[in-house]
Every structure is written in structure tokens, then in C-alpha cells.
Design an enzyme around this catalytic site. Structure first.
Site, PDB file in Angstrom:
ATOM      1  N   ASP A 100     -38.706 -19.096  48.613  1.00  9.21           N
ATOM      2  CA  ASP A 100     -38.546 -20.467  49.107  1.00  9.21           C
ATOM      3  C   ASP A 100     -37.158 -20.626  49.740  1.00  9.21           C
ATOM      4  O   ASP A 100     -36.493 -21.653  49.575  1.00  9.21           O
ATOM      5  CB  ASP A 100     -38.779 -21.510  48.004  1.00  9.21           C
ATOM      6  CG  ASP A 100     -38.976 -22.916  48.577  1.00  9.21           C
ATOM      7  OD1 ASP A 100     -38.955 -23.079  49.811  1.00  9.21           O
ATOM      8  OD2 ASP A 100     -39.140 -23.856  47.772  1.00  9.21           O
TER       9      ASP A 100
ATOM     10  N   ASN B 272     -43.159 -25.987  58.317  1.00  8.18           N
ATOM     11  CA  ASN B 272     -42.513 -27.298  58.439  1.00  8.18           C
ATOM     12  C   ASN B 272     -41.329 -27.267  59.401  1.00  8.18           C
ATOM     13  O   ASN B 272     -40.221 -27.662  59.081  1.00  8.18           O
ATOM     14  CB  ASN B 272     -42.089 -27.841  57.066  1.00  8.18           C
ATOM     15  CG  ASN B 272     -41.106 -26.940  56.346  1.00  8.18           C
ATOM     16  OD1 ASN B 272     -41.023 -25.750  56.641  1.00  8.18           O
ATOM     17  ND2 ASN B 272     -40.362 -27.495  55.415  1.00  8.18           N
TER      18      ASN B 272
ATOM     19  N   ARG C 107     -36.464 -22.318  59.969  1.00  8.29           N
ATOM     20  CA  ARG C 107     -36.022 -23.565  60.628  1.00  8.29           C
ATOM     21  C   ARG C 107     -36.203 -23.635  62.141  1.00  8.29           C
ATOM     22  O   ARG C 107     -35.806 -24.637  62.755  1.00  8.29           O
ATOM     23  CB  ARG C 107     -34.543 -23.856  60.306  1.00  8.29           C
ATOM     24  CG  ARG C 107     -34.215 -23.906  58.815  1.00  8.29           C
ATOM     25  CD  ARG C 107     -34.989 -24.971  58.098  1.00  8.29           C
ATOM     26  NE  ARG C 107     -34.528 -25.157  56.723  1.00  8.29           N
ATOM     27  CZ  ARG C 107     -35.278 -25.694  55.768  1.00  8.29           C
ATOM     28  NH1 ARG C 107     -36.524 -26.075  56.010  1.00  8.29           N
ATOM     29  NH2 ARG C 107     -34.798 -25.838  54.559  1.00  8.29           N
TER      30      ARG C 107
ATOM     31  N   HIS D 187     -44.317 -21.627  44.449  1.00 12.60           N
ATOM     32  CA  HIS D 187     -43.197 -22.110  43.627  1.00 12.60           C
ATOM     33  C   HIS D 187     -43.625 -22.935  42.414  1.00 12.60           C
ATOM     34  O   HIS D 187     -43.124 -24.034  42.192  1.00 12.60           O
ATOM     35  CB  HIS D 187     -42.122 -22.810  44.466  1.00 12.60           C
ATOM     36  CG  HIS D 187     -42.554 -23.962  45.346  1.00 12.60           C
ATOM     37  ND1 HIS D 187     -43.313 -25.013  44.886  1.00 12.60           N
ATOM     38  CD2 HIS D 187     -42.288 -24.226  46.650  1.00 12.60           C
ATOM     39  CE1 HIS D 187     -43.492 -25.871  45.883  1.00 12.60           C
ATOM     40  NE2 HIS D 187     -42.890 -25.413  46.959  1.00 12.60           N
TER      41      HIS D 187
ATOM     42  N   ASP E 177     -46.516 -27.103  53.215  1.00  9.81           N
ATOM     43  CA  ASP E 177     -45.337 -26.969  52.349  1.00  9.81           C
ATOM     44  C   ASP E 177     -44.171 -27.838  52.799  1.00  9.81           C
ATOM     45  O   ASP E 177     -43.931 -28.036  53.991  1.00  9.81           O
ATOM     46  CB  ASP E 177     -44.865 -25.525  52.259  1.00  9.81           C
ATOM     47  CG  ASP E 177     -43.675 -25.409  51.326  1.00  9.81           C
ATOM     48  OD1 ASP E 177     -43.839 -25.703  50.134  1.00  9.81           O
ATOM     49  OD2 ASP E 177     -42.577 -25.079  51.801  1.00  9.81           O
TER      50      ASP E 177
ATOM     51  N   HIS F  48     -38.165 -20.362  54.966  1.00 12.18           N
ATOM     52  CA  HIS F  48     -37.979 -21.346  56.044  1.00 12.18           C
ATOM     53  C   HIS F  48     -36.876 -20.838  56.964  1.00 12.18           C
ATOM     54  O   HIS F  48     -35.719 -20.736  56.548  1.00 12.18           O
ATOM     55  CB  HIS F  48     -37.578 -22.706  55.471  1.00 12.18           C
ATOM     56  CG  HIS F  48     -38.559 -23.265  54.480  1.00 12.18           C
ATOM     57  ND1 HIS F  48     -39.630 -24.043  54.852  1.00 12.18           N
ATOM     58  CD2 HIS F  48     -38.640 -23.140  53.125  1.00 12.18           C
ATOM     59  CE1 HIS F  48     -40.323 -24.397  53.772  1.00 12.18           C
ATOM     60  NE2 HIS F  48     -39.748 -23.850  52.709  1.00 12.18           N
TER      61      HIS F  48
HETATM   62 ZN    ZN Z   1     -42.462 -26.314  48.774  1.00 14.84          ZN
END
Ligand code: ZN
Length: 525
Positions: free
Chosen positions: A391, A125, A95, A269, A184, A93
Site C-alpha cells: 500500500d 485512484n 500517483r 490491507h 481502492d 500508488h
Molecule cells: Zn486502500
């Protein structure tokens, strides 16, 4: 003009890029004109070969890879300087857009390179969610502007706005080059939506990547449901929440394959012994299922929330049978059966050495028991887990300096993944070559199996291949580094490893022939 680093022997000079004629070596993003490394330990997961060797990079190309034998190889071991192909993270991520105070594509890429990664697949996300090609274009232009040669790829959302109601613009996202689809942060909300997603994604030759969580069982959860959460008074996230979701998805995939044989499912994960067992059995049945595990689920346990800092493999009872993957057996129901292995009681053991409720340990799925961690390791060793994915989930201080249950989920982990895996290697639990494969050919294989052209570059063979653009990491197993806010290039300082020494200092990362990271202390020796 050239620099020769000497691996194997301790106290040898570190490799550095182009430092001999002047102090002006290449900067991040520039082509590595010349780099030579003598007597290092090479690991090539494509050929399956590892051993003493030398490499030469000229004008960004891996000009030669020489395997040493006999007298020349003397003294070179896998305990010193190691050269491996650049790592590929299937799950990170960065961001951007939306949460640039936590991370940007530029800071994320710098952190990735510090961790030895040359390719990263971002989760969608963001804000707005990556559910249409415009968002992917923004991420790509941020990557280009940042100047790092780390390849930034992305998954598109399964559902519009990740709201779990309608499918995203899946066809357009495929044309734009996403690696697959994921909601996710959340699971694909309904069974019906998962079925549609598998069919459409399959038609497009791309996988659905599932964050397996049954929200009905986990709403309000703060930590793994078990002894530690009970003692600490934290709301439990039961293993069943993951097992139930994995079971649902495999059942849907089995049906969907009848209509669309190219449907493919990747679980990311995975954290519990029983869910891994379901994946193992699905693979044995020939279903197109893959999965990854994270460094934190391999190495940390829920007892860390109570204040323990011993590695997961140190928190099993003295029998230790779960440490030996060969000792795992199936009971008549086909479930993982580890008769004597139990997590120790950190209170009874005097294992508590840190303050409790450190919010950098709040992560989703939560840190599990030592038995689950051992199951993640067994899955990695026997190939049930195809890859290790970080992750990497950076957060601001504001989102973490709150009560444990109110903290945002996530660990800033892309810079510490290698060190955590090397701790497993140092402990004799994981072969070095398997660790490297799980960071290179493993994730590439997950993408390659989809067969879509979007995966071409990500799925390229990740070996030490002469004549190809240099894409590699050099790290020193005889050296450690201290995890500290200032040593992390990520904006996210939310690591439970702060203050800890990790093995395997990354000295150099070259991505697609260009400098991605160089250890700032390399010139000082
Ligand atoms: Zn996740």
C-alpha cells in the site's frame, strides 16, 4: 568480467555487477551481461528450497543455480547475503497521472527496485481514475519512458471515476490488460454495485480487490478507535468498520457465485483480527477469497501515534500468547479468541520516545492494536493472508505537514517493506522463507487464480529457475541501512521509519534480465 561476492562470512566483499574490467557496469535498464554470486543463501519459494548456493547470470538469463552441500556450504547461513526471486507488490500508488508532485511512475519504479520489487500492481485512484484503457496507456508509456525494467501493472477502477455509481469500462479494461478491479482509496460503494462488479469481473476472469471500509462507521475518523485515540482526542475508526464491510462482501460473493462461478474477491490491507477471522472461515468453506496484509499493520500499532516506536510484537502483554499462532483458538462463535493477549499501555510503560501526532502514521485503514498486528502475523503464517502488499502511498510534504486529522492517508512503504519483514524474521516471529513467499509466490498466486491471460506475466512462477530471465533480488541480512529522506528513492518521504536502521540492505535487483537497482555503495568496499 565477473564479480564474485561472498555471502555468509562477515566482512566479505559485496556483490557488484560487472565492475572488474572497468567502473562502467550496466546502468538501470541495461541487460546484465554477467553476474556471479558465490556462497549466498538462496531462497526459492517455488521449489520450497532454501540453503547455500551460487548463481550465475549471463546475458540477462539465470544461467545456473547451484545448491551447495558439505564442505562447500560451510559457513554460509541465512544471516548473510540472500538471493530471492524479485518481489511482486499487489498494491501500490505511483500517483501518475494527476499527482506527479507526490510520485511518478519513474520514481515509483526506482523506489520499488530499491525495495527489491520487480513487479508492481498500481491502484487506479489516479486523476483521472484508471477507469478506461486510455489511462492505462498513459501509465504504460510513462513506465517505458522511465527506462526501469520493473514491470508496472495496474488494476482498473470498479466504478466510473471511482464514484461508486456505475461500473467502469470493465470489458475494455480487461482487453487492455488490467489485473482486476478496485475502487481502492474507497470501498466499492454499495452492496448492489459490488454484486454487479463480482459478476462482470468473474465473467472476465478477473478478481475484485476490495478496500474494506463501512463509510457510515468511519466518516471523519482519524485513528483506530480505542484507548490511544481516546487519550489523544482523535476521532475513532472502529474495527467494526472493516469487519462489517468484509462480512457484507463475503455474503454477496456467496450469492454471486451461484450466477457466476468464476467470481473472485481479494481483500487488500486487512487490518483487524476479526476481519481476518472472517476471511479464514470463508477460505475454510472453499470460497474463492484471498487477502493481503501490509508491513505497517504487521509491525506498527496505534500507540506509535502517541510517540511509541516499539514494534507491534514488543507491545503485547507479558503473556505473549498472541505471538504464537498455534495458541489462537476459536470461541463458540468461531471468533478469534486470544484470552490473555492485550496491548500494553504505552504511557504506563514509558514507551513514548518520539513526538506524538506524526502524520506519516496517518493511514487508512488505521494502525491498529498490538493484538490486531499479531492477528495479521498469525494470518500470514497460516496462509489466511496470501501476500504482503505495501500500500505504498507517497505524499507531498504539503499534504502531510498539517494537523494529524487533516493529513492525507498513507505511508511511503515500498522501500521499507523488506526491512520491516526482516525485523519480524530477526525477532523470531516469521520464518524467512514465509516472508519471501509472501512477497513472491503469494501475490502471484492471487493473480494466477483468476485464470485470465492478463495475469500471465504477473502470475508466472516466481522461483530461482535456471534458463529463465533473471528476475531476482540480492540483499544482505548482515548489513543495515538508515531510512532517511535522501536514502528513499520515492518522492514520498512520509515514512514513520525515518531515522531508523532497518535490517537487510538491498544490494542488487535484476528485473527480466535487466538492472533495476544496484546499491551505490557496492563499489566502495
Ligand atoms: Zn486502500
Amino acid at each position: 568480467m565477473t564479480t564474485e561476492g561472498v555471502g555468509g562470512a562477515r566482512g566479505a566483499s559485496r556483490p557488484a555487477v560487472g565492475r572488474s574490467t572497468s567502473n562502467l557496469g550496466p546502468k538501470v535498464g541495461e541487460t546484465v551481461e554477467r553476474f556471479e554470486l558465490e556462497k549466498a543463501w538462496l531462497v526459492d519459494p517455488v521449489s520450497g528450497r532454501e540453503g547455500p548456493g551460487e548463481i550465475v547470470v549471463i546475458d540477462g538469463m539465470l544461467e545456473s543455480v547451484v545448491w551447495l552441500e558439505g564442505e562447500e556450504a560451510k559457513g554460509v547461513t541465512d544471516k548473510g547475503v540472500v538471493v530471492a526471486p524479485g518481489f511482486f507488490d499487489l498494491h501500490a500508488h505511483f500517483r501518475e497521472p494527476g499527482f506527479e508532485d507526490a510520485e511518478t511512475v519513474a520514481t515509483g519504479a526506482a523506489a520499488a527496485a530499491h525495495g527489491g520489487y520487480t513487479t508492481v500492481a498500481l491502484m487506479p485512484n489516479t486523476q483521472p481514475a484508471l477507469d478506461e484503457p486510455g489511462v492505462l496507456a498513459r501509465i504504460r508509456s510513462a513506465a517505458a519512458a522511465g527506462g526501469s525494467p520493473v514491470e508496472v501493472l495496474a488494476f482498473g477502477a470498479v466504478s466510473a471515476g471511482r464514484a461508486g455509481e456505475q461500473l467502469s469500462a470493465m470489458g475494455e479494461l480487461a482487453d487492455a490488460g488490467v489485473l482486476g478491479y478496485s475502487d481502492d482509496g474507497s470501498p466499492v460503494k454499495s452492496a448492489k454495485l459490488m454484486r454487479s462488479a463480482l459478476l462482470y469481473a468473474g465473467m472476465l476472469g478477473l478478481p475484485v480487490v476490495e478496500h474494506a471500509e463501512d463509510l457510515e462507521l468511519t466518516t471523519g475518523a482519524e485513528a483506530h478507535e480505542g484507548y490511544v485515540a481516546s487519550v489523544l482526542g482523535l476521532a475513532g475508526w472502529p474495527a467494526a468498520g472493516e469487519v462489517q464491510a468484509v462480512s457484507r462482501d463475503i455474503a454477496i460473493l456467496t450469492d454471486a457465485l451461484l450466477d457466476e462461478p468464476r467470481a473472485r474477491l481479494h481483500f487488500t490491507h486487512v487490518s483487524t483480527a476479526e476481519a481476518l477471522e472472517l476471511v479464514r472461515r470463508a477460505k475454510a468453506r472453499g470460497l474463492p477469497v484471498t487477502c493481503d496484509v501490509t508491513p505497517h499493520h504487521l509491525a506498527f500499532t496505534d500507540e506509535w501515534i502517541a510517540g511509541s516506536r516499539r514494534w507491534a510484537w514488543e507491545a503485547l502483554d507479558s503473556d505473549g500468547r498472541a505471538l504464537d499462532p498455534a495458541a489462537r483458538s476459536l470461541d463458540s462463535d468461531g471468533r478469534a479468541h486470544e484470552p490473555a493477549a492485550r496491548s500494553r499501555d504505552p504511557w504506563a510503560d514509558g514507551a513514548l520516545t518520539a513526538a506524538p501526532y506524526n502524520t506519516s502514521l496517518r493511514v487508512n485503514p488505521p494502525l491498529r492494536t498490538a493484538v490486531d498486528a499479531a492477528a495479521c502475523l498469525a494470518a500470514l503464517i497460516d496462509g489466511t493472508a496470501d501476500a504482503v502488499a505495501t500500500d505504498h502511498a507517497p505524499h507531498t510534504v504539503v499534504d502531510k505537514e498539517v494537523e494529524f486529522g487533516r493529513a492525507s492517508n498513507g505511508i511511503s512503504g515500498i522501500e521499507t517493506a523488506l526491512g520491516v519483514l526482516l525485523a519480524l524474521v530477526d525477532a523470531g516471529k516469521l520464518p524467512l522463507a514465509r516472508a519471501i513467499a509472501a512477497l513472491t509466490t503469494g501475490p502471484a498466486g492471487v493473480i494466477a487464480a483468476a485464470g485470465h491471460t492478463a495475469g500471465t506475466s504477473a502470475a508466472r512462477p516466481r522461483g530461482l529457475t535456471e534458463g529463465a530471465p533473471a528476475d531476482l533480488v540480492v540483499f544482505d541480512r548482515s548489513d543495515t541501512w538508515r531510512v532517511a529522506p535522501e536514502s528513499l528513492l520515492s518522492k514520498g518521504k512520509n515514512s514513520p521509519l525515518l531515522g531508523r536502521e532497518l535490517p537487510g540492505r538491498v544490494l542488487l535487483t535484476i528485473a527480466a534480465g535487466r538492472l533495476a537497482y544496484e546499491d551505490p555503495t557496492a563499489d566502495e568496499d
